[in-house]
Design a protein around this motif. Sequence first.
Motif, PDB file in Angstrom:
ATOM      1  N   TYR A  40     -41.719  92.733   6.498  1.00 39.55           N
ATOM      2  CA  TYR A  40     -41.232  92.362   7.760  1.00 39.55           C
ATOM      3  C   TYR A  40     -42.052  92.739   8.905  1.00 39.55           C
ATOM      4  CZ  TYR A  40     -36.388  91.594   5.914  1.00 39.55           C
ATOM      5  OH  TYR A  40     -35.129  91.088   5.386  1.00 39.55           O
ATOM      6  N   VAL A  41     -42.283  92.022   9.960  1.00 39.02           N
ATOM      7  CA  VAL A  41     -42.917  92.383  11.154  1.00 39.02           C
ATOM      8  C   VAL A  41     -42.075  93.438  11.725  1.00 39.02           C
ATOM      9  CG1 VAL A  41     -43.436  91.605  13.445  1.00 39.02           C
ATOM     10  CG2 VAL A  41     -43.842  90.067  11.477  1.00 39.02           C
ATOM     11  N   ASP A  42     -42.654  94.438  12.540  1.00 39.03           N
ATOM     12  CA  ASP A  42     -42.024  95.442  12.978  1.00 39.03           C
ATOM     13  C   ASP A  42     -41.629  95.003  14.588  1.00 39.03           C
ATOM     14  OD1 ASP A  42     -40.966  97.735  14.514  1.00 39.03           O
ATOM     15  OD2 ASP A  42     -42.990  98.823  14.444  1.00 39.03           O
ATOM     16  N   VAL A  43     -40.413  94.986  14.692  1.00 38.14           N
ATOM     17  CA  VAL A  43     -39.765  94.354  16.112  1.00 38.14           C
ATOM     18  C   VAL A  43     -39.251  95.211  16.940  1.00 38.14           C
ATOM     19  CG1 VAL A  43     -39.257  92.032  14.905  1.00 38.14           C
ATOM     20  CG2 VAL A  43     -37.650  93.633  15.048  1.00 38.14           C
ATOM     21  N   SER A  44     -39.208  96.729  16.401  1.00 38.55           N
ATOM     22  CA  SER A  44     -38.578  97.820  17.389  1.00 38.55           C
ATOM     23  C   SER A  44     -38.939  97.989  18.345  1.00 38.55           C
ATOM     24  CB  SER A  44     -38.663  99.048  16.319  1.00 38.55           C
ATOM     25  OG  SER A  44     -40.313  99.356  16.275  1.00 38.55           O
ATOM     26  N   ASN A  45     -40.223  97.615  19.122  1.00 35.38           N
ATOM     27  CA  ASN A  45     -40.969  97.559  20.188  1.00 35.38           C
ATOM     28  C   ASN A  45     -40.749  96.391  20.942  1.00 35.38           C
ATOM     29  OD1 ASN A  45     -42.824  96.553  18.685  1.00 35.38           O
ATOM     30  ND2 ASN A  45     -44.357  97.849  19.157  1.00 35.38           N
ATOM     31  N   TRP A  46     -39.899  95.501  20.395  1.00 34.72           N
ATOM     32  CA  TRP A  46     -40.045  94.150  21.367  1.00 34.72           C
ATOM     33  C   TRP A  46     -38.519  94.188  22.177  1.00 34.72           C
ATOM     34  CZ3 TRP A  46     -40.035  89.671  17.238  1.00 34.72           C
ATOM     35  CH2 TRP A  46     -41.586  89.355  16.611  1.00 34.72           C
ATOM     36  N   ALA A  47     -38.879  93.417  23.392  1.00 34.41           N
ATOM     37  CA  ALA A  47     -37.703  93.601  24.283  1.00 34.41           C
ATOM     38  C   ALA A  47     -36.940  92.159  24.011  1.00 34.41           C
ATOM     39  CB  ALA A  47     -37.919  93.695  25.594  1.00 34.41           C
ATOM     40  N   VAL A  48     -35.760  92.222  23.602  1.00 35.93           N
ATOM     41  CA  VAL A  48     -35.246  90.564  23.052  1.00 35.93           C
ATOM     42  C   VAL A  48     -33.858  90.423  23.949  1.00 35.93           C
ATOM     43  CG1 VAL A  48     -34.265  89.091  21.292  1.00 35.93           C
ATOM     44  CG2 VAL A  48     -36.195  91.000  20.876  1.00 35.93           C
ATOM     45  N   ASP A  49     -33.836  89.147  24.543  1.00 34.36           N
ATOM     46  CA  ASP A  49     -32.738  88.610  25.181  1.00 34.36           C
ATOM     47  C   ASP A  49     -32.391  87.262  24.686  1.00 34.36           C
ATOM     48  OD1 ASP A  49     -32.534  90.549  27.485  1.00 34.36           O
ATOM     49  OD2 ASP A  49     -34.627  89.740  28.096  1.00 34.36           O
ATOM     50  N   ALA A  50     -31.044  86.832  24.819  1.00 37.25           N
ATOM     51  CA  ALA A  50     -30.618  85.804  24.450  1.00 37.25           C
ATOM     52  C   ALA A  50     -29.403  85.251  25.150  1.00 37.25           C
ATOM     53  CB  ALA A  50     -29.919  85.723  22.933  1.00 37.25           C
ATOM     54  N   THR A  51     -29.647  84.070  25.532  1.00 33.98           N
ATOM     55  CA  THR A  51     -28.629  83.193  26.519  1.00 33.98           C
ATOM     56  C   THR A  51     -28.345  82.027  25.992  1.00 33.98           C
ATOM     57  OG1 THR A  51     -30.177  84.479  28.339  1.00 33.98           O
ATOM     58  CG2 THR A  51     -28.629  82.664  28.919  1.00 33.98           C
ATOM     59  N   ALA A  52     -27.085  81.605  26.372  1.00 34.38           N
ATOM     60  CA  ALA A  52     -26.500  80.209  26.100  1.00 34.38           C
ATOM     61  C   ALA A  52     -26.210  79.766  27.662  1.00 34.38           C
ATOM     62  CB  ALA A  52     -25.118  80.268  25.038  1.00 34.38           C
ATOM     63  N   TYR A  53     -26.159  78.393  27.561  1.00 35.65           N
ATOM     64  CA  TYR A  53     -25.878  77.690  28.901  1.00 35.65           C
ATOM     65  C   TYR A  53     -24.874  76.410  28.678  1.00 35.65           C
ATOM     66  CZ  TYR A  53     -26.587  75.167  32.987  1.00 35.65           C
ATOM     67  OH  TYR A  53     -26.409  74.463  34.346  1.00 35.65           O
ATOM     68  N   ASP A  54     -23.705  76.482  29.246  1.00 36.33           N
ATOM     69  CA  ASP A  54     -22.926  75.296  29.150  1.00 36.33           C
ATOM     70  C   ASP A  54     -23.282  74.432  30.234  1.00 36.33           C
ATOM     71  OD1 ASP A  54     -20.766  73.285  29.173  1.00 36.33           O
ATOM     72  OD2 ASP A  54     -19.215  75.136  28.412  1.00 36.33           O
ATOM     73  N   SER A  55     -23.926  73.200  29.954  1.00 44.56           N
ATOM     74  CA  SER A  55     -24.344  72.250  31.194  1.00 44.56           C
ATOM     75  C   SER A  55     -22.929  71.505  31.786  1.00 44.56           C
ATOM     76  CB  SER A  55     -25.198  71.373  30.725  1.00 44.56           C
ATOM     77  OG  SER A  55     -24.601  70.534  29.724  1.00 44.56           O
ATOM     78  N   LYS A  56     -21.813  71.749  31.039  1.00 39.53           N
ATOM     79  CA  LYS A  56     -20.628  71.034  31.645  1.00 39.53           C
ATOM     80  C   LYS A  56     -19.897  72.024  32.708  1.00 39.53           C
ATOM     81  CE  LYS A  56     -19.010  68.563  27.491  1.00 39.53           C
ATOM     82  NZ  LYS A  56     -17.901  68.570  26.405  1.00 39.53           N
ATOM     83  N   THR A  59     -22.523  77.290  33.286  1.00 35.94           N
ATOM     84  CA  THR A  59     -22.499  78.795  32.990  1.00 35.94           C
ATOM     85  C   THR A  59     -23.237  79.256  32.187  1.00 35.94           C
ATOM     86  OG1 THR A  59     -20.103  78.335  33.530  1.00 35.94           O
ATOM     87  CG2 THR A  59     -20.874  80.524  32.566  1.00 35.94           C
ATOM     88  N   SER A  60     -23.908  80.141  32.461  1.00 33.02           N
ATOM     89  CA  SER A  60     -24.873  81.177  31.374  1.00 33.02           C
ATOM     90  C   SER A  60     -24.025  82.144  30.844  1.00 33.02           C
ATOM     91  CB  SER A  60     -26.296  81.396  32.195  1.00 33.02           C
ATOM     92  OG  SER A  60     -26.866  80.271  32.599  1.00 33.02           O
ATOM     93  N   TYR A  61     -24.234  82.381  29.411  1.00 34.53           N
ATOM     94  CA  TYR A  61     -23.743  83.490  28.809  1.00 34.53           C
ATOM     95  C   TYR A  61     -24.712  84.293  28.291  1.00 34.53           C
ATOM     96  CZ  TYR A  61     -19.669  80.587  29.276  1.00 34.53           C
ATOM     97  OH  TYR A  61     -18.515  79.720  29.658  1.00 34.53           O
ATOM     98  N   GLU A  62     -24.919  85.565  28.563  1.00 36.43           N
ATOM     99  CA  GLU A  62     -25.762  86.486  27.764  1.00 36.43           C
ATOM    100  C   GLU A  62     -25.035  86.749  26.584  1.00 36.43           C
ATOM    101  OE1 GLU A  62     -27.410  89.972  29.667  1.00 36.43           O
ATOM    102  OE2 GLU A  62     -27.251  88.967  31.670  1.00 36.43           O
ATOM    103  N   LEU A  63     -25.924  86.804  25.580  1.00 35.37           N
ATOM    104  CA  LEU A  63     -25.567  86.872  24.049  1.00 35.37           C
ATOM    105  C   LEU A  63     -25.882  88.461  23.861  1.00 35.37           C
ATOM    106  CD1 LEU A  63     -26.239  83.595  22.683  1.00 35.37           C
ATOM    107  CD2 LEU A  63     -24.033  84.420  23.544  1.00 35.37           C
ATOM    108  N   ALA A  64     -25.106  89.398  23.037  1.00 33.10           N
ATOM    109  CA  ALA A  64     -25.775  90.630  22.635  1.00 33.10           C
ATOM    110  C   ALA A  64     -26.799  90.451  21.565  1.00 33.10           C
ATOM    111  CB  ALA A  64     -24.445  91.262  21.983  1.00 33.10           C
ATOM    112  N   VAL A  65     -27.805  91.404  21.786  1.00 37.17           N
ATOM    113  CA  VAL A  65     -28.863  91.457  20.873  1.00 37.17           C
ATOM    114  C   VAL A  65     -28.918  92.805  20.070  1.00 37.17           C
ATOM    115  CG1 VAL A  65     -31.469  91.365  20.710  1.00 37.17           C
ATOM    116  CG2 VAL A  65     -30.296  89.759  22.209  1.00 37.17           C
ATOM    117  N   SER A  66     -28.968  92.817  18.944  1.00 35.22           N
ATOM    118  CA  SER A  66     -29.200  94.317  18.232  1.00 35.22           C
ATOM    119  C   SER A  66     -30.141  94.090  17.343  1.00 35.22           C
ATOM    120  CB  SER A  66     -27.997  94.732  17.734  1.00 35.22           C
ATOM    121  OG  SER A  66     -27.366  93.643  16.764  1.00 35.22           O
TER     122      SER A  66
END
Length: 127
Positions: A40-56, A59-66
């Motif tokens: 595995y690549v060490d991802v422990s020092n990465w900052a990660v964001d995830a977002t979903a977007y409903d074009s209808k 609305t943007s939705y922040e998704l939880a990242v762990s």
Amino acid sequence: MTLCAADILGANPVNVQWNVVRGDTATLRIDFLQDDEVTYVDVSNWAVDATAYDSKTQTSYELAVSFIDEFIVILAEPNVTAQWGTGTKYRINELNFDVEVTLPDGSIWTPVIGTISVISDVTGGAL
């Protein structure tokens, strides 16, 4: 989903279709592997964001990242996915989503983009 580091770090994003049942908990696991496709690549020092977007609804939705062990898990909670469409036809909505990483050197990279295909639920009552 597994991504190999040598081929993709900083490269074009992988395009994914994520099927989610409205009102359910939905997770997407992302592994980043070294050239040997085992380590595995060490991802422990990465900052990660995830977002979903409903074009209808625009609305943007922040998704939880762990971070679990050596991989990343993107989580959409039931109270979020319950908002992703109405009706009873099989596919009730499509949202765009992406996963954005800020690497330790400050560079920003989007390794995953895609579509969330929302499938209607019947039992949950969000008809």
